[in-house]
Write a protein that holds these residues in place. Structure first.
Motif, PDB file in Angstrom:
ATOM      1  N   ALA A   4      -1.525  -3.980   4.655  1.00  0.00           N
ATOM      2  CA  ALA A   4      -1.393  -3.362   3.329  1.00  0.00           C
ATOM      3  C   ALA A   4      -2.177  -4.083   2.242  1.00  0.00           C
ATOM      4  N   HIS A   5      -2.738  -5.254   2.571  1.00  0.00           N
ATOM      5  CA  HIS A   5      -3.414  -6.031   1.532  1.00  0.00           C
ATOM      6  C   HIS A   5      -4.392  -7.008   2.166  1.00  0.00           C
ATOM      7  N   CYS A   6      -5.649  -6.589   2.200  1.00  0.00           N
ATOM      8  CA  CYS A   6      -6.677  -7.420   2.820  1.00  0.00           C
ATOM      9  C   CYS A   6      -7.918  -7.388   1.928  1.00  0.00           C
ATOM     10  N   HIS A   7      -8.492  -8.563   1.657  1.00  0.00           N
ATOM     11  CA  HIS A   7      -9.709  -8.645   0.837  1.00  0.00           C
ATOM     12  C   HIS A   7     -10.925  -8.586   1.754  1.00  0.00           C
ATOM     13  N   LEU A   8     -11.168  -7.424   2.316  1.00  0.00           N
ATOM     14  CA  LEU A   8     -12.279  -7.277   3.269  1.00  0.00           C
ATOM     15  C   LEU A   8     -13.603  -7.770   2.703  1.00  0.00           C
ATOM     16  N   GLY A  84      -5.265  -1.787  -6.191  1.00  0.00           N
ATOM     17  CA  GLY A  84      -4.869  -3.158  -5.919  1.00  0.00           C
ATOM     18  C   GLY A  84      -6.108  -4.040  -5.797  1.00  0.00           C
ATOM     19  N   GLU A  85      -6.132  -5.395  -6.182  1.00  0.00           N
ATOM     20  CA  GLU A  85      -4.835  -5.785  -6.622  1.00  0.00           C
ATOM     21  C   GLU A  85      -4.772  -5.864  -8.138  1.00  0.00           C
ATOM     22  N   ILE A  86      -3.600  -5.562  -8.611  1.00  0.00           N
ATOM     23  CA  ILE A  86      -3.331  -5.583 -10.046  1.00  0.00           C
ATOM     24  C   ILE A  86      -2.028  -6.363 -10.256  1.00  0.00           C
TER      25      ILE A  86
END
Ligand code: MN
Length: 247
Positions: A4-8, A84-86
């Protein structure tokens, strides 16, 4: 599996990471820290079926939230339903830019009104302020990414209907474990927060959400399949709510 949250875009080789997630069918939300980064990532990410690009204004980059970035943010919302992200970061690192962060977050929440989005929120040392602002703007449910705050505010977030994405770093700390224990099963999602979170001293890859599934399987004494099924179900519930479908 689901990240759900990856900085590719922040791995040394984003294409390799993206291909591997795609090949494994890992539903991955590629968050970005600035709208300019979102527009850089979008043409690449659009070629994948299992990866979605999210537009963000990372609170720790508040100094870079220029009018131009804000215009790009508005524009980006025409290209994605993922945000995201915020959020806010009032840790020692973030405190000096508190006012700019709040102004930015208010700007973002204002833009998000009137439509439903899949939103990944950063709330380090700012859980209460983030919750207040979400309520004020009527935004949510959102996904609290790597929640690390007090249990009292966690209860508030749960009551407000929010979701929580859990990573392997949380499964290794006592505070993280305590938090995971309190998250209702129907609000739980998995994330890596790669490349920032490390697994065996290497940047976590989307497939490393398996570590969270392993942890939950041990701690709940339930088979891996059941946990995977639960996370998939939660992901679909959240998407269904906003009229979206993950493949
Ligand atoms: Mn992050």
């Amino acid at each position: 599996m689901h990240d759900a949250h990856c900085h590719l875009d922040l791995y040394p080789n984003p294409v390799l990471v993206a291909r591997s997630a795609e090949d494994m069918g890992i539903r991955t939300v590629a968050v970005t820290n600035l709208p300019s980064a979102f527009f850089q990532a979008l043409p690449h990410v659009s070629t994948y079926k299992y990866i979605k690009a999210a537009v963000g204004l990372h609170p720790l980059l508040a100094d870079h939230h220029t009018n131009q970035q804000k215009l790009l943010f508005k524009d980006a919302l025409k290209h994605t339903r993922y945000v995201g992200e915020i959020g806010l970061d009032l840790s020692r690192e973030g405190l000096p830019t508190k006012d700019a962060q709040v102004a930015s977050f208010r700007f973002v929440l204002n833009q998000l009104q009137g439509q439903d989005w899949i939103i990944s929120v950063h709330s380090r040392r700012a859980e209460s302020a983030v919750l207040d602002l979400l309520t004020e703007f009527g935004i949510g449910p959102v996904i609290f990414h790597w929640y690390s705050g007090p249990l009292r505010e966690l209860e508030r977030a749960i009551s407000a209907g929010h979701f929580f994405s859990v990573n392997t770093s949380m499964t290794r700390s006592n505070n993280g474990k305590r938090i995971i224990e309190r998250i209702p099963r129907d609000r739980l999602l998995t994330e890596t927060d790669g490349p920032f979170v490390k697994v065996n001293e290497l940047p976590a890859m989307p497939r490393d959400v398996q570590g969270v599934i392993d942890y939950l399987s041990n701690s709940w004494r339930e088979p891996h399949d059941a946990i995977q099924h639960l996370v998939d179900h939660n992901l679909h519930t959240l998407h269904h709510r906003v009229g979206l479908q993950f493949p």
